[in-house]
Scaffold this active site. Structure first.
Site, PDB file in Angstrom:
ATOM      1  N   ASP A 450      38.522  41.450  31.102  1.00 48.82           N
ATOM      2  CA  ASP A 450      39.008  40.167  30.590  1.00 48.82           C
ATOM      3  C   ASP A 450      39.539  40.328  29.161  1.00 48.82           C
ATOM      4  O   ASP A 450      39.239  41.317  28.475  1.00 48.82           O
ATOM      5  CB  ASP A 450      37.841  39.166  30.618  1.00 48.82           C
ATOM      6  CG  ASP A 450      38.295  37.725  30.740  1.00 48.82           C
ATOM      7  OD1 ASP A 450      39.489  37.455  30.506  1.00 48.82           O
ATOM      8  OD2 ASP A 450      37.445  36.868  31.057  1.00 48.82           O
ATOM      9  N   ASP A 515      42.680  30.653  35.629  1.00 46.78           N
ATOM     10  CA  ASP A 515      41.319  30.119  35.593  1.00 46.78           C
ATOM     11  C   ASP A 515      41.215  28.835  36.394  1.00 46.78           C
ATOM     12  O   ASP A 515      40.112  28.340  36.625  1.00 46.78           O
ATOM     13  CB  ASP A 515      40.889  29.849  34.149  1.00 46.78           C
ATOM     14  CG  ASP A 515      40.281  31.087  33.513  1.00 46.78           C
ATOM     15  OD1 ASP A 515      40.185  32.117  34.207  1.00 46.78           O
ATOM     16  OD2 ASP A 515      39.903  31.026  32.335  1.00 46.78           O
TER      17      ASP A 515
HETATM   18  C1  DGJ Z   1      37.959  33.852  31.447  1.00 47.77           C
HETATM   19  C2  DGJ Z   1      38.153  34.272  32.872  1.00 47.77           C
HETATM   20  O1  DGJ Z   1      39.439  34.015  33.295  1.00 47.77           O
HETATM   21  C3  DGJ Z   1      37.100  33.582  33.726  1.00 47.77           C
HETATM   22  O2  DGJ Z   1      37.307  33.863  35.072  1.00 47.77           O
HETATM   23  C4  DGJ Z   1      35.751  34.056  33.266  1.00 47.77           C
HETATM   24  O3  DGJ Z   1      35.629  35.430  33.506  1.00 47.77           O
HETATM   25  C5  DGJ Z   1      35.560  33.753  31.801  1.00 47.77           C
HETATM   26  N1  DGJ Z   1      36.642  34.252  31.004  1.00 47.77           N
HETATM   27  C6  DGJ Z   1      34.270  34.330  31.303  1.00 47.77           C
HETATM   28  O4  DGJ Z   1      34.120  34.227  29.960  1.00 47.77           O
END
Ligand code: DGJ
Length: 710
Positions: A450, A515
């Protein structure tokens, strides 16, 4: 082979031709489009392109070379900009040598005045039809060369390609299509976020007024780069049009010492006369043939269960083990432990940088959870965010100087985190050592990598801008991890789809698309994504009934029906899910598994629809099987919708038609739903007459399965 410079060089692929004119001092794309007939000679094309002197202009307009040049009389945007302390800036190159081997054209040019060498390399891939093009510059002089810009090769755009389709968006709503009319002047997107970005995808499609999903001409261009970039489509007063894509340098960041070189990111291009779905088909073929790592090319993409929207930071071994059992029960094949598993990580305030397991949650480390996951027949995946550090972390307390900054401006933290300076060897080594240790200690088969903030202050400790170097250093770290742990798959996530491009796909295997798991928003997000990326790299999860981003409640049928057309996953609290919802989810996962080899390898045909609906099909490579998805997004203005005309089928074949999702579709009175299943239809009838849709609720969908029986 290198020999005398010829006037023209022709490259051919299955469906396309590219002809480069080398008669002048600068190489120019003379033709790029459908494959030319054997009878067509470059001389014919050159004659057809005869121009005349424009009024009040130069006797002869400067060509739109692969790197257009001011000193050649080009008054548009130059492809290369540089200087030596304010002098030797006027680039004027002459071709020195050309070689063409296996559809790879390499043109070397030199400029006496600025003492540089330019190498343009164009490869037209025979099977995929995708053009891959780079520009490389070498400092041949004896002093430092400031490079302000060096774009990938410039592509002339035919005047009748009058539409510009680009992709914008934001966190939670990426890949939004934006269509405008080309105009006199420049359409410019500049990205300074230090990552690919949510809002400015490094790609553009230019097409004719008539082009739609199934017919018409278009060029698609995409820069495979995960950092700062610019995209420019310009129409010049001369009538010439061109597209330039390249890296965007921050002030002073690209200094080439004598003998040093810079190579632009790869520009990937596709050309079609068969509409936008065919254009995407070329990009999909490219990802499948050239970017999909061999180690997973033939592996079935396992259905994920991801813990994020199930528990967020509220982790306990007991709860995770229970989730693993439920995940297996509904059909998941890989369990991904998301954020929150490491030391002090009770919220997004602390912990990033300290990549050690939180012993308050996992007193015996991750082994008990991983064992439990394995016992439930699932692979284990782990979330990491290596490029970041929280000020509240041991790492930051020990090395506050390891973060990027633009002193004396105050440090800007976002999501309570700062960005590590990956260009420092000690930072690279620290991150490699931590990740390597985790991967050695535990049987982890997957990393969700991430990156949750943009790089707002891209300066190193010495005050230099390092946008370019930071991106290259990330690639280096990923390559190092991959080479030490080739069996580990990696997902590129950046607060959702903030790092989706062909550059990152060289080192990763999947992209977290957004997300937002809101199925209705996902329809548009996934459609935009599908313009360049195939389904198997598109992370698509079934979220909770109420989406945490939009607050919208959607049925399980629709959430499943949208997620099943990508690399499917589940990201919801299965422990709190009702029995009926769980059953629907289980049936949806089973359906995805039944058809996933088709979904994740077939040809995508998007259908042209009204804005109230969306539809596409996936047709197997041999045309024997297809799935078509239709979703009604909103209430219709008419009582009932129209016909759904399936594209991409073989007209002369007969197909067995069945609606496979939802499992028991309902309509308020007798409709097509009561008669279609088990019927035999010709491809011709399905394409040209189409299926009359039933009266449907907004946010509901149907998936048709077609199987060739003759
Ligand atoms: C952003 C990601 O896109 C989410 O899926 C998740 O992993 C969060 N970060 C966790 O902090």
């Amino acid at each position: 082979m290198t020999n005398r410079i010829k006037s023209f060089y022709s490259l051919y692929s299955n469906n396309c031709s590219l002809v480069v004119d080398c008669r002048g001092d600068s190489p120019v794309i003379l033709y790029w489009g459908s494959r030319l007939a054997d009878e067509t000679s470059p001389d014919m094309l050159a004659l057809l392109a005869t121009s005349q002197e424009l009024q009040a202009s130069l006797p002869q307009e400067a060509p739109i070379g692969l790197s257009p040049q001011t000193a050649a009389g080009f008054s548009g945007s130059p492809g290369v900009q540089l200087h030596r302390d304010g002098l030797q800036w006027a680039v004027y190159t002459r071709i020195e040598s050309v070689s063409l081997t296996d559809n790879k054209l390499t043109i070397i040019s030199a400029c006496q005045g600025t003492q540089i060498q330019l190498t343009h390399c164009l490869v037209l891939d025979h099977k995929t039809d995708v053009l891959a093009a780079t520009t490389e510059i070498v400092n041949m002089g004896e002093s430092s060369l400031w490079l302000d810009r060096c774009d990938a090769p410039c592509v002339p755009i035919p005047k009748h390609y009058s539409k510009i389709l680009s992709f914008t968006g934001r966190w939670g709503n990426e890949f939004q299509s934006q269509s405008i009319d080309r105009f006199m002047g420049a359409y410019v997107r500049e990205n300074r976020s230090g990552r690919t970005s949510h809002d400015s995808f490094p790609g553009v499609i230019v097409h004719t007024e008539q082009t739609n999903e199934s017919s018409g001409s278009a060029y698609g261009l995409h820069l495979g780069w995960s950092g700062n970039h610019h995209v420019r489509v310009e129409e010049h007063f001369t009538g010439q049009g061109y597209a330039q894509l390249g890296e965007l340098f921050l002030p002073g960041e690209m200094l080439l010492e004598p003998g040093q070189a810079y190579k632009s990111p790869v520009l990937f291009g596709a050309s079609t006369d068969k509409g936008l779905s065919a254009l995407s088909g070329a990009f999909h073929r490219h990802v499948r043939a050239n970017l999909t790592d061999r180690r997973i090319a033939n592996k079935i993409r396992p259905v994920h269960f991801n813990t994020w929207e199930a528990v967020y930071f509220d982790l306990s071994l007991e709860r995770l083990c229970a989730l693993a059992e439920h995940a297996r029960e509904v059909g998941a094949e890989r369990f991904v432990l998301d954020d929150g598993w490491f030391k002090n990580r009770k919220s997004d305030n602390a912990g990033l940088g300290d990549w050690a397991v939180d012993k308050t949650v996992f007193p015996a480390g991750l082994a008990p959870l991983i064992n439990h996951v394995h016992k439930n027949d699932m692979e284990f995946g782990l979330w990491v965010e290596p490029e970041m550090v929280n000020p509240d972390s041991d790492l930051y307390r020990a090395h506050p100087d390891w973060v990027l900054n633009t002193q004396p401006a105050p440090l800007l933290s976002a999501r309570n985190q700062l960005v590590l300076d990956l260009t420092r060897v000690e930072v690279q080594d620290y991150l490699f050592e931590r990740l390597d240790a985790l991967l050695n200690e535990y049987p982890i088969s997957y990393l969700k990598w991430d990156m949750n903030r943009a790089i707002h202050q891209p300066g190193d400790q010495n005050g230099h801008a390092v946008g370019h170097k930071q991106t290259r250093s990330l690639y280096k770290l990923l390559a190092r991890i991959r080479s030490a742990h080739p069996e580990v798959e990696i997902e590129s996530c950046s607060s959702g789809g903030g790092r989706a491009d062909f550059g990152i796909l060289e080192f990763t295997d999947r992209i977290w698309t957004s997300d937002s798991n809101d199925a209705l928003d996902r329809v548009g997000i996934q459609k935009g994504f599908s313009m360049f990326f195939p389904a198997e790299v598109m992370g698509a999860h079934v979220g909770p009934d109420v989406c945490h981003i939009t607050g919208r409640t959607l049925s399980m049928e629709t959430r499943v029906g949208v997620a099943m057309f990508g690399h499917m996953g589940i990201e919801a609290n299965l422990l709190g899910m009702g029995r009926i919802e769980t059953q629907v989810l289980k049936a949806g996962v089973a359906l995805h598994k039944k058809y996933r080899s088709l979904i994740l390898s077939g040809n995508l045909v998007r259908l042209d629809t009204h804005c109230e609906e969306s539809a596409f099909g996936i047709v197997s490579q041999d045309g024997s099987e297809a799935l078509f998805s239709y979703i009604q997004l909103n209430s219709l203005s008419s009582s009932v919708g129209g016909r759904l005309q399936f594209a991409g089928l073989d007209s002369n074949s007969l197909y067995l038609v069945n609606i496979v999702w939802p499992t028991e579709p309902k309509s308020y009175s007798k409709s097509i739903l009561d008669v279609i299943n088990g019927s035999t239809m010709s491809g011709d009838a399905l394409k040209n007459a189409g299926v009359q849709l039933p009266i449907m609720h907004p946010a509901s969908m149907l998936v048709f399965h077609l199987h060739r029986i003759s």
